[in-house]
Design a protein around this motif. Structure first.
Motif, PDB file in Angstrom:
ATOM      1  N   ALA A   1       0.825  -1.202   0.000  1.00 18.89           N
ATOM      2  CA  ALA A   1       0.000   0.000   0.000  1.00 18.89           C
ATOM      3  C   ALA A   1       0.863   1.258   0.000  1.00 18.89           C
ATOM      4  O   ALA A   1       0.528   2.259  -0.660  1.00 18.89           O
ATOM      5  CB  ALA A   1      -0.916  -0.007   1.228  1.00 18.89           C
ATOM      6  N   ARG A   2       1.987   1.208   0.702  1.00 20.72           N
ATOM      7  CA  ARG A   2       2.875   2.370   0.742  1.00 20.72           C
ATOM      8  C   ARG A   2       3.532   2.604  -0.618  1.00 20.72           C
ATOM      9  O   ARG A   2       3.752   3.747  -1.028  1.00 20.72           O
ATOM     10  CB  ARG A   2       3.919   2.172   1.835  1.00 20.72           C
ATOM     11  CG  ARG A   2       3.299   2.163   3.234  1.00 20.72           C
ATOM     12  CD  ARG A   2       4.303   1.801   4.300  1.00 20.72           C
ATOM     13  NE  ARG A   2       3.638   1.666   5.592  1.00 20.72           N
ATOM     14  CZ  ARG A   2       3.786   0.642   6.418  1.00 20.72           C
ATOM     15  NH1 ARG A   2       4.588  -0.364   6.096  1.00 20.72           N
ATOM     16  NH2 ARG A   2       3.152   0.595   7.575  1.00 20.72           N
ATOM     17  N   ILE A   3       3.865   1.523  -1.309  1.00 16.47           N
ATOM     18  CA  ILE A   3       4.429   1.658  -2.657  1.00 16.47           C
ATOM     19  C   ILE A   3       3.375   2.235  -3.607  1.00 16.47           C
ATOM     20  O   ILE A   3       3.667   3.102  -4.444  1.00 16.47           O
ATOM     21  CB  ILE A   3       4.961   0.305  -3.163  1.00 16.47           C
ATOM     22  CG1 ILE A   3       6.172  -0.131  -2.326  1.00 16.47           C
ATOM     23  CG2 ILE A   3       5.335   0.382  -4.639  1.00 16.47           C
ATOM     24  CD1 ILE A   3       6.632  -1.556  -2.580  1.00 16.47           C
ATOM     25  N   ARG A   4       2.130   1.797  -3.444  1.00 19.05           N
ATOM     26  CA  ARG A   4       1.046   2.291  -4.298  1.00 19.05           C
ATOM     27  C   ARG A   4       0.784   3.781  -4.085  1.00 19.05           C
ATOM     28  O   ARG A   4       0.296   4.470  -4.982  1.00 19.05           O
ATOM     29  CB  ARG A   4      -0.223   1.488  -4.028  1.00 19.05           C
ATOM     30  CG  ARG A   4      -0.244   0.121  -4.693  1.00 19.05           C
ATOM     31  CD  ARG A   4      -0.777   0.212  -6.103  1.00 19.05           C
ATOM     32  NE  ARG A   4      -0.858  -1.115  -6.733  1.00 19.05           N
ATOM     33  CZ  ARG A   4      -1.504  -1.356  -7.877  1.00 19.05           C
ATOM     34  NH1 ARG A   4      -2.135  -0.368  -8.502  1.00 19.05           N
ATOM     35  NH2 ARG A   4      -1.509  -2.568  -8.385  1.00 19.05           N
ATOM     36  N   GLU A   5       1.092   4.283  -2.893  1.00 15.83           N
ATOM     37  CA  GLU A   5       0.928   5.718  -2.668  1.00 15.83           C
ATOM     38  C   GLU A   5       1.857   6.516  -3.573  1.00 15.83           C
ATOM     39  O   GLU A   5       1.525   7.629  -3.996  1.00 15.83           O
ATOM     40  CB  GLU A   5       1.201   6.050  -1.200  1.00 15.83           C
ATOM     41  CG  GLU A   5       0.135   5.533  -0.243  1.00 15.83           C
ATOM     42  CD  GLU A   5       0.511   5.771   1.203  1.00 15.83           C
ATOM     43  OE1 GLU A   5       1.556   6.421   1.450  1.00 15.83           O
ATOM     44  OE2 GLU A   5      -0.234   5.317   2.095  1.00 15.83           O
ATOM     45  N   LEU A   6       3.021   5.946  -3.870  1.00  9.10           N
ATOM     46  CA  LEU A   6       3.981   6.604  -4.759  1.00  9.10           C
ATOM     47  C   LEU A   6       3.732   6.256  -6.223  1.00  9.10           C
ATOM     48  O   LEU A   6       4.017   7.059  -7.114  1.00  9.10           O
ATOM     49  CB  LEU A   6       5.413   6.191  -4.377  1.00  9.10           C
ATOM     50  CG  LEU A   6       5.908   6.648  -3.007  1.00  9.10           C
ATOM     51  CD1 LEU A   6       7.232   5.961  -2.670  1.00  9.10           C
ATOM     52  CD2 LEU A   6       6.075   8.159  -2.994  1.00  9.10           C
ATOM     53  N   ALA A   7       3.251   5.056  -6.472  1.00 14.07           N
ATOM     54  CA  ALA A   7       2.993   4.584  -7.838  1.00 14.07           C
ATOM     55  C   ALA A   7       1.566   4.054  -7.879  1.00 14.07           C
ATOM     56  O   ALA A   7       1.337   2.847  -7.724  1.00 14.07           O
ATOM     57  CB  ALA A   7       3.993   3.499  -8.226  1.00 14.07           C
ATOM     58  N   PRO A   8       0.577   4.928  -8.042  1.00 11.03           N
ATOM     59  CA  PRO A   8      -0.829   4.525  -7.926  1.00 11.03           C
ATOM     60  C   PRO A   8      -1.228   3.374  -8.849  1.00 11.03           C
ATOM     61  O   PRO A   8      -2.122   2.590  -8.501  1.00 11.03           O
ATOM     62  CB  PRO A   8      -1.586   5.813  -8.277  1.00 11.03           C
ATOM     63  CG  PRO A   8      -0.640   6.912  -7.919  1.00 11.03           C
ATOM     64  CD  PRO A   8       0.723   6.381  -8.234  1.00 11.03           C
TER      65      PRO A   8
ATOM     66  N   GLU B   1       1.950 -10.604   0.270  1.00 13.47           N
ATOM     67  CA  GLU B   1       1.862  -9.234   0.778  1.00 13.47           C
ATOM     68  C   GLU B   1       2.452  -8.226  -0.196  1.00 13.47           C
ATOM     69  O   GLU B   1       2.025  -7.069  -0.225  1.00 13.47           O
ATOM     70  CB  GLU B   1       2.587  -9.108   2.121  1.00 13.47           C
ATOM     71  CG  GLU B   1       1.924  -9.823   3.274  1.00 13.47           C
ATOM     72  CD  GLU B   1       2.696  -9.659   4.570  1.00 13.47           C
ATOM     73  OE1 GLU B   1       2.150 -10.036   5.618  1.00 13.47           O
ATOM     74  OE2 GLU B   1       3.840  -9.167   4.538  1.00 13.47           O
ATOM     75  N   ALA B   2       3.445  -8.666  -1.001  1.00 10.79           N
ATOM     76  CA  ALA B   2       4.115  -7.747  -1.920  1.00 10.79           C
ATOM     77  C   ALA B   2       3.402  -7.630  -3.258  1.00 10.79           C
ATOM     78  O   ALA B   2       3.527  -6.610  -3.944  1.00 10.79           O
ATOM     79  CB  ALA B   2       5.560  -8.195  -2.149  1.00 10.79           C
ATOM     80  N   VAL B   3       2.639  -8.646  -3.647  1.00 15.60           N
ATOM     81  CA  VAL B   3       2.035  -8.675  -4.981  1.00 15.60           C
ATOM     82  C   VAL B   3       1.175  -7.449  -5.286  1.00 15.60           C
ATOM     83  O   VAL B   3       1.232  -6.915  -6.402  1.00 15.60           O
ATOM     84  CB  VAL B   3       1.224  -9.976  -5.174  1.00 15.60           C
ATOM     85  CG1 VAL B   3       0.386  -9.915  -6.448  1.00 15.60           C
ATOM     86  CG2 VAL B   3       2.160 -11.182  -5.244  1.00 15.60           C
ATOM     87  N   PRO B   4       0.370  -6.931  -4.346  1.00 18.45           N
ATOM     88  CA  PRO B   4      -0.474  -5.774  -4.687  1.00 18.45           C
ATOM     89  C   PRO B   4       0.300  -4.535  -5.119  1.00 18.45           C
ATOM     90  O   PRO B   4      -0.286  -3.631  -5.727  1.00 18.45           O
ATOM     91  CB  PRO B   4      -1.250  -5.516  -3.394  1.00 18.45           C
ATOM     92  CG  PRO B   4      -1.296  -6.848  -2.709  1.00 18.45           C
ATOM     93  CD  PRO B   4       0.035  -7.471  -3.011  1.00 18.45           C
ATOM     94  N   ALA B   5       1.601  -4.475  -4.837  1.00 14.94           N
ATOM     95  CA  ALA B   5       2.399  -3.332  -5.279  1.00 14.94           C
ATOM     96  C   ALA B   5       2.677  -3.365  -6.775  1.00 14.94           C
ATOM     97  O   ALA B   5       3.049  -2.348  -7.367  1.00 14.94           O
ATOM     98  CB  ALA B   5       3.727  -3.290  -4.524  1.00 14.94           C
ATOM     99  N   VAL B   6       2.510  -4.526  -7.392  1.00 19.57           N
ATOM    100  CA  VAL B   6       2.874  -4.712  -8.798  1.00 19.57           C
ATOM    101  C   VAL B   6       1.698  -4.344  -9.697  1.00 19.57           C
ATOM    102  O   VAL B   6       0.545  -4.703  -9.428  1.00 19.57           O
ATOM    103  CB  VAL B   6       3.310  -6.169  -9.054  1.00 19.57           C
ATOM    104  CG1 VAL B   6       3.737  -6.352 -10.511  1.00 19.57           C
ATOM    105  CG2 VAL B   6       4.455  -6.545  -8.110  1.00 19.57           C
TER     106      VAL B   6
END
Length: 313
Positions: free
Chosen positions: A203-210, A225-230
């Protein structure tokens, strides 16, 4: 010769000093007088029996260790003309039975050996190949174009740190995770953005890369846990064998460093980048080889920044 190994799987105290026959270099091989062997998580996995299914036909003892630094003391017939007796080298070792880097002497294919980075001691040099080659393999697997954004979990660790440094050198923009006390360290590796590590890292990565990142190297083994960032249709590289599944067309690819043990060009390229300062060789602590059990206890306690190294000098 002295080696450190085990006859039964278990905790750190199963590691024992062994007296093994001195190996001889065969065709295309070199023998290295080991002065330093880095201690890696894969060594603890070997010790606890994680790889036992691969060695059912191999009798004990088992000697761990994939990273060796030392001096060539024997060349086998037809060994690579790049190398010479007396040369300081590093070797990527794939342990099999009594064949592992935790030993005074080890025989390895010449293709798995490259000169030690100039200006480094044995301890520093021993921390290079396995982790940096894993990072290089992960990046090559993703094959992101220059300017793309890469996410890295476990960025303060050995593989994660090398991944950030190599990706930055490749011209990628890196989003990395870190604990508060490691933020400056990870920024120093070249990360353009640093987010808090933990279960909510995606979720924190998505804040930077929506829209998500096109590629992620999962150095902390967070898997689902990491997959949603991709991003949809993007790719995640797993370092501990996880193969998914993942949703939204995300590709999960496990990488294994043994697949590049014969890629001399890749290994030597890492040596050059260490000499150029692209890669930071980090030693947490050097212990006598006889203290291997203590090294494994420290490894499993966590919180290390850099590698533990066993001294075989």
């Amino acid at each position: 010769m002295k080696a450190i190994g085990l006859s039964t799987y278990g905790g750190p105290d199963v590691l024992r000093e062994l007296d093994l026959p001195t190996p001889e270099a065969g065709p295309g091989e070199v023998r290295v007088r080991v002065h330093a062997a880095a201690v890696n998580p894969t060594d603890a996995m070997l010790r606890t029996g994680v790889y036992a299914a691969r060695t059912t036909d191999v009798p004990p003892p088992y000697v761990p260790g994939m990273d060796a630094a030392g001096v060539i003391d024997q060349l086998g017939p037809g060994a690579d003309g790049r190398l010479s007796v007396g040369q300081r080298v590093v070797a990527l070792v794939v342990p099999t039975g009594p064949h592992g880097a935790y030993a005074e002497q080890i025989v390895v294919p010449a293709e798995s050996v490259v000169p030690a980075p100039a200006g480094t001691g044995h301890a520093e040099a021993s921390t290079l190949l396995m982790n940096a080659a894993t990072a290089r393999l992960a990046l090559d697997t993703l094959a992101l174009p220059k300017g793309a954004t890469l996410a890295v979990t476990g960025a303060a660790g050995a593989v994660g740190g090398y991944t950030v440094e190599l990706a930055t050198a490749d011209g990628l923009t890196v989003v990395a995770d870190a604990a508060p006390h490691d933020r400056d360290l990870v920024r120093g590796f070249g990360a353009g953005h640093v987010v808090d590590r933990g279960a909510e890292v995606a979720a924190r990565i998505r804040e930077l890369a929506p829209d998500g990142v096109p590629g992620l190297v999962d150095g902390s083994d967070q898997r689902e846990e990491a997959v949603p960032a991709v991003a949809d249709g993007g790719a995640l590289v797993a370092l501990r064998g996880w193969q998914g599944p993942a949703e939204r067309g995300v590709t999960v690819t496990p990488v294994f460093v043994a697949s590049v043990r014969g890629d001399t060009g890749l290994l030597d390229g890492l040596r050059r980048q260490a000499e150029e300062g692209v890669l930071s060789l980090r030693v947490a602590k050097v212990l006598p080889a006889s203290n291997a059990a203590e090294a494994h206890r420290l490894l499993e306690a966590g919180g290390l920044r850099g590698r533990l190294v066993l001294d075989f000098s």
